[in-house]
Write a protein that holds these residues in place. Structure first.
Motif, short mmCIF file in Angstrom:
data_model
loop_
_atom_site.label_atom_id
_atom_site.label_comp_id
_atom_site.label_asym_id
_atom_site.label_seq_id
_atom_site.Cartn_x
_atom_site.Cartn_y
_atom_site.Cartn_z
N MET A 48 -34.99 9.97 -10.55
CA MET A 48 -35.28 11.08 -9.64
C MET A 48 -36.16 12.07 -10.40
O MET A 48 -36.58 11.77 -11.51
N PHE A 103 -28.43 18.00 -11.74
CA PHE A 103 -27.32 17.16 -11.28
C PHE A 103 -25.98 17.63 -11.87
O PHE A 103 -24.99 17.78 -11.15
N GLY A 104 -25.97 17.87 -13.18
CA GLY A 104 -24.73 18.29 -13.85
C GLY A 104 -24.23 19.63 -13.33
O GLY A 104 -23.10 19.74 -12.84
N LYS A 126 -24.87 21.23 -10.61
CA LYS A 126 -24.46 21.13 -9.21
C LYS A 126 -23.08 20.48 -9.11
O LYS A 126 -22.25 20.91 -8.32
N THR A 127 -22.87 19.45 -9.92
CA THR A 127 -21.57 18.79 -9.94
C THR A 127 -20.46 19.79 -10.25
O THR A 127 -19.37 19.71 -9.70
N HIS A 128 -20.79 20.74 -11.13
CA HIS A 128 -19.76 21.70 -11.52
C HIS A 128 -19.86 23.00 -10.73
O HIS A 128 -19.40 24.05 -11.18
N ARG A 170 -30.45 17.48 -20.05
CA ARG A 170 -29.47 17.23 -19.00
C ARG A 170 -28.06 17.50 -19.50
O ARG A 170 -27.22 18.07 -18.80
N ALA A 171 -27.81 17.08 -20.76
CA ALA A 171 -26.48 17.32 -21.34
C ALA A 171 -26.28 18.82 -21.58
O ALA A 171 -25.19 19.35 -21.37
N PHE A 184 -31.93 9.55 -14.73
CA PHE A 184 -31.74 9.01 -13.39
C PHE A 184 -33.11 8.83 -12.73
O PHE A 184 -34.03 9.59 -13.02
N ILE A 196 -25.10 21.59 -18.62
CA ILE A 196 -23.74 21.90 -18.18
C ILE A 196 -23.02 22.78 -19.21
O ILE A 196 -21.82 22.99 -19.13
#
Ligand SMILES: Nc1ncnc2c1ncn2[C@@H]1O[C@H](COP(=O)(O)OP(=O)(O)OP(=O)(O)O)[C@@H](O)[C@H]1O
Ligand SMILES: [Mg+2]
Lengths: 257, 294
Positions: free
Chosen positions: A105, A113-114, A116-118, A166-167, A103, A170
Motif C-alpha cells: 500500500m 496502519f499501526g 490507526k490500529t491503536h 512503521r515500527a 505492506f 506506534i
C-alpha cells in the motif's frame, strides 16, 4: 532488590527461561538483563536461538504450533507471557524483520496502519506521526514528495527504513531487530546503522546480527549464544577485546560457522 | 585411447545438436498450437458475430416477451439477477470458509487437506447433478417451485467449491511476512485479515469470482430443473425465470428461431465482456495503487 527505574536500569529480564519447539530445546536456562537506552546485540552461530529469544519479547512465537516457554520474561517487572494482552504488549515492543516487509500500500498507509490500529483517527495527528517517524528513520527527505506512492516501489534499504518508521509510529519503548541489514547492500546497511544509533537515546534496542563488525560498531552490550545457551554477555568492547569464555573467543576469531 | 576420446567428443556434439533441433521443433509446435488456438477462438467469435449481429434489432429488447418478438430483454434482467444473487451467496460463504481454512487452521493438517481435495472434486462435478439436487431440495422439498430463488441457490452451491478454492489459494499466496508485520504492530487477527491479507489477495479472489460469473451465465441444464423457462421479468423471488443461456437453448431447440439464438449469443458475449473488462479495469487500478506503476 532493585527499585524499578524504567528510565535507566534494566527494563527486560529473562529469569531461567527455557523454550521448546515440540521436543526441541531451543533456549536453555537463560538469565539476561537488557538495559534502557542501550543497544544490545545478540550474536552466535546459526540456530543458536537468537531469533527465538528475540521473538519471546513480543510473543511472535505464540504463532508457532508446539512452541512452549518456561521461566519468566519481564518488561518493567511485568510478566510478558502472563500479565499482558498480546496486542498491547506489541504496541510497547516493536519489531523490524530480516527481510523488509512493507505492506502493498502507499508509504503513508504503511506508517499510519499501526497508529490507526491503536485508535488514532485524527488525520492531522496522523500526518504528524508520519513525518516524525520518517524523520527518525532518516527516510523523510527521500520520500516526502511521494507519500501516496506505493511502498513496493522503494529500494530494499528504503523499504527497511520504512519498516523501521512503521515500527516507530506506534511509539514503542523497545525495538527488536532480527538481522535488519542482512538483505541489504553496504551503503544501505550504513544508513540503517546510523539510524539505529540515533534511536538509541530514546529506545531500548535489541538487534540480532551475524555481522560481528556490526555488533562492534553499534552495540553497547553484546550477548553470545551457542546451542541455546547464553555463553557470555558483557560490554561490547570488553567482549570482543577480552572474551572470558573460550567458546566466545573461538567464535569471534571465526572458528564456528 | 585417443580414438575413444574423439568418439566421445563427437557424440557430445551430436547430442547437443539433436537437443537444439528438438528445441526448435518444440518451439514450432508450440507456435502452431498458438496459431490454431487463436484461429479457432477468433473464428468462432467472428462466426457468432456474423450470424448474430444482423438480427439484433429493437424488437429483441421489448419489455414484454411474446411469441411475435421473442424479446430477450427479460432474459438479460433475469441473468443479471440470477448472477447477483447466486454470486453473493457463493461469495459470502465461499470467502468466509476460505478465510477460516487459510487463516485459522493448520494448512497441512489431514482434515484441511482432505477438505481441499473434496472441494477440488466438487468443483469439477457436472452441473446437471447440482441441478437434480437443487430440484429435489429447493423446488420440491422446500416447495419453492421453479423459481429465481431455487435457481440461484442451486447455482450458488454449484459455484461454492470454485469460489472457496480460488479464494483459499489467493489467501495462501499472500506472504506470511505481511501477516507477521501486521501482528507485530499489535493488530489482532481480524484486523490483519481484513486490512492486510484480504486486500493483498484481492486480485486472486476477484478472478475466482469471475470464473463463477462465467459458470452462472453459461448454465442451462441446472436451471431448467430449478428456475424453469418462463421468459418474463420476475414478480418475486418465487417467479420462474429464463436466463440468456436458457433462452438460447430454448430458441435453438425449438428450431424456428436460430437467428435469434445467435443474436442472443452476441448479447451474452457482450455482457460477459463488459463484466470482465470492468473488473479488469478495477483491479488494474487497485494494483497500481498498491504496488506502484513500475
Ligand atoms: N518453528 C520452528 N519449529 C521447530 N524448530 C524451530 C522453529 N524455529 C526455530 N527452530 C529451531 O530452533 C533453533 C533456534 O532457532 P532460531 O531461529 O532461534 O535460531 P537463530 O539463532 O535465530 O538462527 P539464525 O541465525 O539462522 O537466524 C534452531 O535449531 C531451529 O532449527
Ligand atoms: Mg534467526
Amino acid at each position: 532488590m532493585e527499585a524499578p527505574r524504567p528510565e535507566s536500569g534494566d527494563r527486560i529480564k529473562f529469569s531461567e527461561v527455557n523454550a521448546y519447539y515440540g521436543d526441541f530445546h531451543a533456549l536453555k536456562e537463560i538469565n539476561l538483563k537488557i538495559y534502557h537506552r542501550q543497544i544490545t546485540a545478540l550474536i552466535g552461530p546459526s540456530g543458536c536461538g537468537k531469533s527465538t529469544l528475540l521473538k519471546s519479547l513480543n510473543r511472535m512465537n505464540d504463532l508457532i504450533h508446539g512452541f512452549r516457554l518456561t521461566g519468566r520474561v519481564t518488561l518493567d517487572g511485568e510478566d510478558i507471557y502472563r500479565d499482558f494482552d498480546v496486542n498491547s504488549l506489541r504496541k510497547r515492543v516493536g519489531m523490524v524483520f530480516q527481510k523488509p516487509n512493507p505492506f502493498p500500500m502507499s508509504i503513508r498507509d504503511n506508517i499510519v496502519f499501526g497508529p490507526k490500529t491503536h485508535g488514532v483517527t485524527n488525520s492531522k495527528q496522523l500526518d504528524e506521526i508520519v513525518e516524525r517517524a520518517l524523520i527518525q528513520s532518516a527516510l523523510f527527505d527521500e520520500v516526502k514528495d511521494k507519500l501516496n506512492k506505493s511502498a513496493m516501489a522503494l529500494s530494499g534499504g528504503q523499504q527497511q527504513r520504512l519498516c523501521i518508521a512503521r515500527a516507530l509510529a506506534i511509539e514503542p519503548e523497545v525495538i527488536l531487530m532480527d538481522e535488519p541489514t542482512s538483505a541489504l547492500d553496504p551503503i544501505a546497511t550504513e544508513k540503517i546503522e546510523d539510524t539505529i544509533t540515533e534511536l538509541k537515546d530514546l529506545y531500548t534496542i535489541i538487534i540480532v546480527t551475524h555481522n560481528m563488525q556490526q555488533a562492534r560498531r553499534i552495540s553497547d552490550r553484546t550477548a553470545f549464544f551457542l546451542l541455546g545457551e547464553l555463553v557470555e554477555v558483557r560490554e561490547t568492547h570488553e567482549l570482543f577485546e577480552d572474551p572470558q569464555d573460550k567458546r566466545t573467543r573461538a567464535y569471534i576469531k571465526g572458528k564456528f560457522g | 585411447m585417443k580414438l575413444l576420446n574423439q568418439t566421445n567428443a563427437s557424440a557430445g556434439v551430436s547430442t547437443a545438436k539433436t537437443i537444439s533441433k528438438r528445441a526448435m521443433a518444440l518451439k514450432i509446435l508450440a507456435l502452431i498450437a498458438t496459431v490454431v488456438t487463436l484461429a479457432l477462438i477468433g473464428g468462432m467469435m467472428i462466426f457468432i458475430l456474423i450470424k448474430g449481429v444482423p438480427f439484433i434489432n429493437q424488437s429483441l429488447f421489448e419489455v414484454q416477451y411474446n411469441s411475435e418478438n421473442q424479446s430477450l430483454f427479460s432474459s438479460v434482467v433475469d441473468t443479471v439477477l440470477m448472477t447477483v444473487i447466486a454470486l453473493s451467496i457463493a461469495g459470502i460463504l465461499g470467502i468466509g470458509a476460505a478465510i477460516y481454512l487459510a487463516e485459522y487452521t493448520h494448512s497441512q493438517s489431514k482434515l484441511v487437506v482432505s477438505i481441499r481435495y473434496a472441494f477440488e472434486t466438487l468443483a469439477g462435478i457436472p452441473s446437471i447433478i447440482y441441478g437434480l439436487f437443487g430440484m429435489l431440495l429447493f423446488v420440491v422439498y422446500f416447495k419453492m417451485g421453479y423459481s429465481l430463488l431455487a435457481g440461484s441457490l442451486t447455482l450458488a452451491i454449484m459455484c461454492l467449491p470454485l469460489v472457496m478454492r480460488t479464494t483459499e489459494e489467493a489467501l495462501l499466496a499472500v506472504p506470511t511476512s505481511y501477516r507477521e508485520g501486521s501482528l507485530a504492530l499489535g493488530a489482532g487477527r481480524l484486523r490483519t485479515i481484513f486490512q492486510i491479507v484480504l486486500p493483498a489477495a484481492n486480485p486472486g479472489i476477484v478472478s475466482g469470482l469471475l470464473l463463477g460469473v462465467g459458470r452462472i451465465m453459461g448454465e442451462t441444464a441446472a436451471l431448467i430443473f430449478t428456475a424453469g423457462t418462463v421468459a418474463a421479468l420476475p414478480a418475486s423471488l418465487f417467479s420462474s425465470v429464463r436466463t440468456l443461456s436458457v433462452h438460447m437453448y430454448v430458441l435453438a431447440s425449438e428450431g424456428l428461431y436460430i437467428d435469434k439464438a445467435y443474436a442472443t449469443a452476441v448479447v451474452l458475449l457482450a455482457l460477459v465482456a463488459v463484466i470482465n473488462v470492468a473488473s479488469w479495469l478495477m483491479s488494474a487500478r487497485l494494483e497500481r495503487k498498491n504496488y506502484g506503476s513500475a
